[in-house]
Design an enzyme around this catalytic site. Structure first.
Site, short mmCIF file in Angstrom:
data_model
loop_
_atom_site.label_atom_id
_atom_site.label_comp_id
_atom_site.label_asym_id
_atom_site.label_seq_id
_atom_site.Cartn_x
_atom_site.Cartn_y
_atom_site.Cartn_z
N GLY A 18 -10.13 7.74 -1.33
CA GLY A 18 -9.44 8.00 -0.07
C GLY A 18 -10.40 8.44 1.03
N ASP A 19 -9.90 8.44 2.27
CA ASP A 19 -10.67 8.89 3.44
C ASP A 19 -11.93 8.07 3.68
OD1 ASP A 19 -8.75 10.87 3.70
OD2 ASP A 19 -9.90 12.29 2.48
N GLU A 20 -11.89 6.81 3.33
CA GLU A 20 -13.07 5.94 3.47
C GLU A 20 -13.25 5.48 4.92
OE1 GLU A 20 -10.53 5.31 1.43
OE2 GLU A 20 -11.22 5.19 -0.64
N LYS A 22 -10.33 3.93 6.50
CA LYS A 22 -9.37 2.81 6.57
C LYS A 22 -8.72 2.73 7.96
CE LYS A 22 -7.11 4.70 3.18
NZ LYS A 22 -8.04 5.77 2.77
N GLY A 46 -4.01 10.58 5.89
CA GLY A 46 -4.44 11.01 7.22
C GLY A 46 -5.47 9.99 7.69
N HIS A 47 -5.08 9.13 8.62
CA HIS A 47 -5.94 8.04 9.05
C HIS A 47 -6.39 8.30 10.49
CE1 HIS A 47 -4.06 5.18 5.83
NE2 HIS A 47 -4.62 6.25 5.32
N THR A 48 -7.70 8.40 10.67
CA THR A 48 -8.25 8.80 11.97
C THR A 48 -8.72 7.61 12.79
OG1 THR A 48 -9.09 10.72 10.78
CG2 THR A 48 -9.85 10.44 13.05
N GLN A 231 -4.72 6.31 0.66
CA GLN A 231 -5.49 6.83 -0.47
C GLN A 231 -6.57 5.82 -0.89
OE1 GLN A 231 -1.65 7.19 -1.02
NE2 GLN A 231 -2.13 8.76 0.47
N LEU A 339 -22.37 4.88 7.55
CA LEU A 339 -23.79 4.64 7.25
C LEU A 339 -24.65 5.67 7.98
CD1 LEU A 339 -25.69 2.54 5.83
CD2 LEU A 339 -25.97 1.51 8.08
P1 GDP Z 1 -8.93 7.18 6.12
O1 GDP Z 1 -7.98 8.11 5.45
O2 GDP Z 1 -9.52 6.20 5.15
O3 GDP Z 1 -8.36 6.50 7.32
O4 GDP Z 1 -10.15 8.07 6.63
P2 GDP Z 1 -10.05 9.51 7.37
O5 GDP Z 1 -9.65 9.28 8.77
O6 GDP Z 1 -9.26 10.46 6.56
O7 GDP Z 1 -11.54 10.00 7.24
C1 GDP Z 1 -12.61 9.27 7.76
C2 GDP Z 1 -13.36 10.17 8.75
O8 GDP Z 1 -14.62 9.59 9.04
C3 GDP Z 1 -12.64 10.31 10.07
O9 GDP Z 1 -12.94 11.56 10.62
C4 GDP Z 1 -13.27 9.20 10.91
O10 GDP Z 1 -13.20 9.44 12.31
C5 GDP Z 1 -14.68 9.24 10.43
N1 GDP Z 1 -15.41 7.97 10.45
C6 GDP Z 1 -14.95 6.71 10.21
N2 GDP Z 1 -15.96 5.81 10.25
C7 GDP Z 1 -17.08 6.52 10.51
C8 GDP Z 1 -18.46 6.16 10.64
O11 GDP Z 1 -18.87 5.02 10.51
N3 GDP Z 1 -19.34 7.19 10.91
C9 GDP Z 1 -18.94 8.48 11.03
N4 GDP Z 1 -19.86 9.40 11.27
N5 GDP Z 1 -17.65 8.84 10.91
C10 GDP Z 1 -16.74 7.88 10.65
P1 IMO Z 2 -5.87 8.80 2.89
O1 IMO Z 2 -4.85 7.69 3.07
C1 IMO Z 2 -7.79 11.56 0.15
C2 IMO Z 2 -5.30 13.27 -3.01
C3 IMO Z 2 -4.99 14.74 -2.98
C4 IMO Z 2 -4.89 15.02 -4.46
C5 IMO Z 2 -4.21 13.77 -5.00
C6 IMO Z 2 -2.71 13.90 -5.18
O2 IMO Z 2 -6.07 9.62 4.10
O3 IMO Z 2 -7.13 8.24 2.33
P2 IMO Z 2 -0.66 13.89 -3.48
O4 IMO Z 2 -0.33 14.80 -2.36
O5 IMO Z 2 -0.83 12.46 -3.08
O6 IMO Z 2 0.25 14.04 -4.66
O7 IMO Z 2 -2.11 14.40 -4.00
O8 IMO Z 2 -4.50 12.74 -4.07
N1 IMO Z 2 -4.94 12.52 -1.79
C7 IMO Z 2 -5.83 12.06 -0.91
N2 IMO Z 2 -7.16 12.19 -0.88
N3 IMO Z 2 -7.16 10.82 1.07
C8 IMO Z 2 -5.82 10.65 1.03
O9 IMO Z 2 -5.17 9.80 1.84
C9 IMO Z 2 -5.09 11.33 0.03
N4 IMO Z 2 -3.78 11.41 -0.28
C10 IMO Z 2 -3.69 12.13 -1.40
O10 IMO Z 2 -6.03 15.46 -2.37
O11 IMO Z 2 -6.17 15.09 -5.03
MG MG Z 3 -7.65 10.18 5.26
#
Ligand code: GDP
Ligand code: IMO
Ligand code: MG
Length: 432
Positions: A18-20, A22, A46-48, A231, A339
């Site tokens: 997660g949090d890649e 996306k 949580g998608h930023t 995720q 990167l």
């Molecule tokens: P998601 O859940 O996969 O949409 O990712 P999140 O939004 O939870 O977390 C990704 C974080 O990395 C966010 O704060 C983005 O603004 C940030 N981000 C995304 N791409 C890049 C990048 O190429 N470089 C940097 N430094 N930050 C990035």
């Molecule tokens: P995005 O879409 C990262 C993790 C939680 C916990 C596990 C189970 O932003 O990538 P839950 O509340 O789903 O039952 O929690 O999954 N988790 C995430 N980790 N990014 C997320 O979403 C997540 N959604 C849930 O931290 O380990």
């Molecule tokens: Mg996220």
């Protein structure tokens, strides 16, 4: 001979924990899409998105929402907190985003009720140290339990107040019994919850729809549809690091079941991976770093959860894990994000496999004891922050990307070099 079919549908999903990034990538690719669909998870996501320095964090609305005219669909696979969706809608409207007529929510979305949230939190607080999952506390697990247990209340049922109230009462009886007698915590008041839920449903009513029918209408009209995963693959209920997972299928099969779009209609799958690895919450993480290097990644990458604000654990890129994610998702291309976070590091390690591993499946108990086998590559001194062409990347950064491609076994099609929408290198457009 039939004309060559151009790509009309694309699944974008997380290839790690997660949090890649996306959200950023879905927002970027939406300029080529007509429709964006969320198909699983809930407001645990949580998608930023960052557009010209302005940040938006989305939890339920698809990340195409900032593009005027694009339809945003919440599919049947999503567990829905009406309160949180409305909060998000109101926040965006206050910022001037026009949503009217372009948000469609499946009537088959199981609702997240206040009692699901109470159950999630009660369960987490009673689990002992090593057993805690570290959930987001949003009621996701209990809501999916009720779905599979055939007790869930679908959004569409709110249209029949009497039936909805009767089912809610039954379900609250059950939830409150667990809260009071098993977890020994406070129960949730039915009447107040019912009134609030009905009010929320009233506000959402114009958006409730048969999204399966709508999506197939778009398909027949040849429109481009983007499916947005939440995720990541290693948090998948079947293929992830069980039990430290979320409660849905985060993998590409979930795009089909969570939207009603058969698998043969899905043309390509873009796996999004960070150039290193992070995890938030508990659970095994073979390449985790507990030293200054990990701290540096957390700081440079600003690794704090977009939903809960918790610090994310950091480690080296695990190519063995992403290779597995590539197989279980049929990933056709990779997007490598963040990167720039690796800028200035002397050398970089990539996990290419594990020592003496009887199985490297994240779903097995022994996954947490795996010992990674690393290859070390030289780092780069130059800044890659904001770089928008592959030629402008340092040679060692290009070599690092090539090594990942080869070890994972999938081509890198997009590279991201900052949070901003524009700071991206698209090597191969994912839509035809
Ligand atoms: P998601 O859940 O996969 O949409 O990712 P999140 O939004 O939870 O977390 C990704 C974080 O990395 C966010 O704060 C983005 O603004 C940030 N981000 C995304 N791409 C890049 C990048 O190429 N470089 C940097 N430094 N930050 C990035
Ligand atoms: P995005 O879409 C990262 C993790 C939680 C916990 C596990 C189970 O932003 O990538 P839950 O509340 O789903 O039952 O929690 O999954 N988790 C995430 N980790 N990014 C997320 O979403 C997540 N959604 C849930 O931290 O380990
Ligand atoms: Mg996220």
């Amino acid at each position: 001979m039939a004309p060559e079919r151009t790509t009309q549908t694309l699944v974008v999903l997380g290839a790690q924990w997660g949090d890649e990034g996306k959200g950023k990538i879905v927002d970027l690719l939406t300029d080529r899409a007509d429709v964006v669909v969320r198909f699983q998870g809930g407001h645990n996501a949580g998608h930023t998105l960052v557009v010209k320095g302005e940040k938006t964090v989305l939890h339920l609305l698809p990340s195409g929402i900032l593009h005027a005219g694009v339809e945003c669909v919440i599919g049947n696979g999503v567990v829905l907190s009406m309160a949180d969706l409305l909060k998000e809608i109101h926040e965006l409207e206050a910022k001037g985003v026009e949503l009217r007529g372009r948000v469609r929510i499946s009537s088959a979305c199981p609702l997240i009720l206040p009692s699901h949230i109470a159950l999630d939190q009660a369960r987490e607080s009673t689990l002992r140290g090593g057993d805690k999952i570290g959930t987001t506390g949003r009621g996701i697990g209990p809501a999916y339990e009720d779905k599979v247990g055939r007790r869930a209340i679908h959004l569409g049922l709110t249209r029949d107040e009497a039936k909805f109230s009767a089912r809610l009462e039954e379900l609250f009886d059950y939830h409150n019994f667990l809260l009071a007698n098993y977890y020994r915590v406070a129960t949730v008041e039915l009447a107040k919850a019912r009134d609030e839920l009905l009010k929320q449903a009233g506000e959402l009513r114009p958006m409730i729809a048969d999204t399966v029918e709508i999506l197939h209408g778009h398909r027949r009209a040849g429109r481009r549809i983007l499916f947005e995963g939440a995720q990541g693959a290693l948090l998948d209920i079947d293929h992830g690091t069980y039990p430290f997972v979320t409660s849905s299928n985060t993998t590409s099969g979930g795009a089909a079941t969570g939207s009603g779009f058969g698998p043969l209609y899905l043309d390509r799958v873009l796996g999004v991976a960070k150039a290193y690895a992070t995890r938030v919450g508990e659970g095994p993480f073979p390449t985790e770093l507990f030293d200054a290097t990990g701290e540096h990644m957390a700081k440079a990458g600003n690794e704090f959860g977009s939903t809960t604000g918790r610090g994310r654990r950091c480690g080296w890129f695990d190519a063995a894990a992403v290779r597995l994610a590539t197989q279980i998702n049929s990933i056709s291309g990779l997007c490598l994000t963040k990167l720039d976070v690796l800028d200035g590091m002397e050398s970089l390690k990539v996990c290419v496999g594990y020592r003496d591993a009887p199985s490297n499946s994240p779903a097995v108990e022994s996954y947490g004891r795996l010992r990674p086998l690393y290859e070390e590559l030289p780092g780069w001194r130059e800044s890659t922050r904001g770089v928008r062409s592959v030629e402008a990347l340092p040679a060692n950064a290009r070599a690092y990307i090539a090594f990942i491609e080869e070890t994972v076994g999938a081509p890198v099609e997009i590279i991201s070099t900052s949070p901003d929408r524009e700071d991206t290198i698209v090597l191969r457009p994912p839509f035809g």
